[in-house]
Design an enzyme around this catalytic site. Structure first.
Site, short mmCIF file in Angstrom:
data_model
loop_
_atom_site.label_atom_id
_atom_site.label_comp_id
_atom_site.label_asym_id
_atom_site.label_seq_id
_atom_site.Cartn_x
_atom_site.Cartn_y
_atom_site.Cartn_z
N GLU A 145 0.83 -1.21 0.00
CA GLU A 145 0.00 0.00 0.00
C GLU A 145 0.86 1.26 0.00
OE1 GLU A 145 -3.22 0.05 -0.46
OE2 GLU A 145 -3.27 -2.12 -0.50
N GLU A 197 -0.57 -2.36 -9.69
CA GLU A 197 -0.47 -3.44 -8.70
C GLU A 197 0.89 -4.13 -8.78
OE1 GLU A 197 -2.46 -3.83 -6.25
OE2 GLU A 197 -3.77 -2.27 -7.06
N ASP A 230 3.64 -4.25 -5.83
CA ASP A 230 4.19 -5.54 -5.37
C ASP A 230 5.72 -5.50 -5.44
OD1 ASP A 230 1.79 -6.65 -4.84
OD2 ASP A 230 1.72 -7.98 -6.58
ZN ZN Z 1 -2.71 -2.67 -4.57
#
Ligand code: ZN
Length: 414
Positions: free
Chosen positions: A279, A356, A360
């Site tokens: 996040e 995303e 990551d």
């Molecule tokens: Zn995310």
């Protein structure tokens, strides 16, 4: 183009979109039905029981989508054919002659009516489907209280925006779309800023995280990645559902890290830290700002398109309206571009999936939490009974996150 041609064109486009949705869902359904054994890589990580449950849950959700989409299409076409827009226009004209108020009445009557007509489906979804798989924690009372609050908020925030827009159309001349865009953007950003402190607490409790090992570990990783936080909030997500999540919200000083209490119960300390590092990655890499700019850009295009068609009577007449009033413009324009936006949504999902992967990557670089992030993703997939084997075309179209397999593969490479 004659109004008749516009209507025919609209119906063809809408049915085409419906068929596309049908095909995508069918492909996915077949894929899930076909895959009856756990894929090898999950064999020692998931139980047979979880796998079969997640398949059943996915199948139930897909079947529900078929029903709902069909209902939604019939409702729309039925409303056009019984001349519903015409009745509503006349009703609004009888109530008031102030255009800004007419716009509000027209939009809100339709959206509330839709909310009520959708009620059987949303009740079924929450109290039958989610209930059956053990996710629903909501009572009927809470459900209707939520609905009531949402309606009140829609009126409080939606009505001024609509009124402003129709005021600008008359007051600003041919460049109204630009002024309208600026005004609505400022309003939207304002809502984003007040959301965490004023709006979200109307639905959930946000409690600062208790002192302890977990909090220390989160602050430590925040320091490692040079991320300033003052507080971490725990949200009582378990009040509504056992689905779990963590997110970032707000802009500027008002931004917050929010962890669902359900997530804290499901993951170990190291796994939670890795999820939060992910996040923080979103925030460090400015994903929220990028998405915001993109959505504002789309809104600018929307307003410009609207300005081109605003005073074109045939467009209104195609839907049974008189063509003498522009207050139904927003609804009509949203309707005709909805098949178009259906095809734009995968582009937004591509960008979201890219973010995303980046987050990551950020998390795995930050403190070697890659391994924990992998086990966290697996656990989340298991607890939320997510589909392990989506059809590639389906996930390409609908998924805002890469599939579990794609994320695990990428994490292994980092
Ligand atoms: Zn995310």
């Amino acid at each position: 183009m004659s109004s008749q041609k516009i209507l025919i064109f609209f119906i063809i486009a809408t049915i085409f979109e419906f068929i596309m949705v049908l095909i995508l869902n069918l492909l996915n359904l077949n894929q899930v039905k076909k895959n009856t054994v756990i894929p090898d890589r999950y064999k020692d990580k998931l139980t047979e029981d979880t796998f079969s449950k997640s398949r059943k849950y996915t199948i139930a959700k897909l079947k529900f989508t078929f029903l709902y989409e069909g209902y939604d299409l019939l409702l729309l076409l039925g409303f056009i054919f019984i001349n519903g827009f015409c009745y509503l226009e006349n009703l609004v004209l009888r109530i008031t002659n102030i255009e800004t108020v007419q716009a509000v009445l027209f939009c809100f009557t339709l959206s509330f009516a839709k909310e009520i007509l959708d009620l059987p489906f949303s009740l079924y979804q929450t109290f039958v489907m989610e209930e059956k798989y053990g996710f629903n924690k909501m009572t009927i009372g809470l459900y209707f209280l939520d609905l009531f609050k949402k309606i009140v908020l829609t009126v409080i925030f939606g009505a001024p925006i609509l009124m402003f827009l129709f005021w600008v159309i008359r007051a600003a001349g041919s460049l109204w779309w630009l002024y309208g865009f600026i005004g609505v953007s400022v309003f939207q950003i304002m809502i984003l800023v007040i959301y965490p402190t004023w709006i979200a607490p109307l639905f959930n409790k946000f409690i600062p995280m208790e002192k302890g090992e977990l909090k220390d570990a989160i602050f430590k990783i925040a320091q490692d990645v040079n991320f300033k936080i003052s507080e971490i909030f725990v949200m009582d997500g378990s009040k509504r559902s056992s689905h779990s999540n963590a997110y970032f919200t707000g802009l500027g000083k008002n931004r917050r890290i929010v962890l669902f209490d359900t997530l804290i119960n499901q993951l170990s300390k190291d796994e939670l830290v890795s999820v939060l590092a992910h996040e923080m990655g979103h925030n460090k890499l400015k994903h929220i700002q990028k998405m915001l700019i993109l959505s504002l850009l789309l809104m600018l295009i929307f307003f410009y398109g609207l300005s081109l068609l605003l005073f074109y009577p045939n467009l209104y007449q195609a839907f049974g309206l008189s063509g003498q009033n522009i207050f139904p413009a927003l609804v009509i324009f949203s309707l005709i571009i909805s098949p178009l936006s259906f095809f734009i949504s995968p582009l937004l999902n591509i960008l979201s999936r890219k973010h995303e992967y980046e987050a990551d990557h950020f998390a795995s670089k930050a403190s070697n939490t890659g391994k924990y992030l992998q086990s966290a993703l697996l656990k989340l997939n298991e607890k939320n009974l997510s589909n392990l084997t989506p059809h590639p075309l389906y996930s390409f179209f609908y998924y805002s996150h890469p599939t579990l397999e794609e994320r695990l593969n990428a994490l292994e490479k980092y």
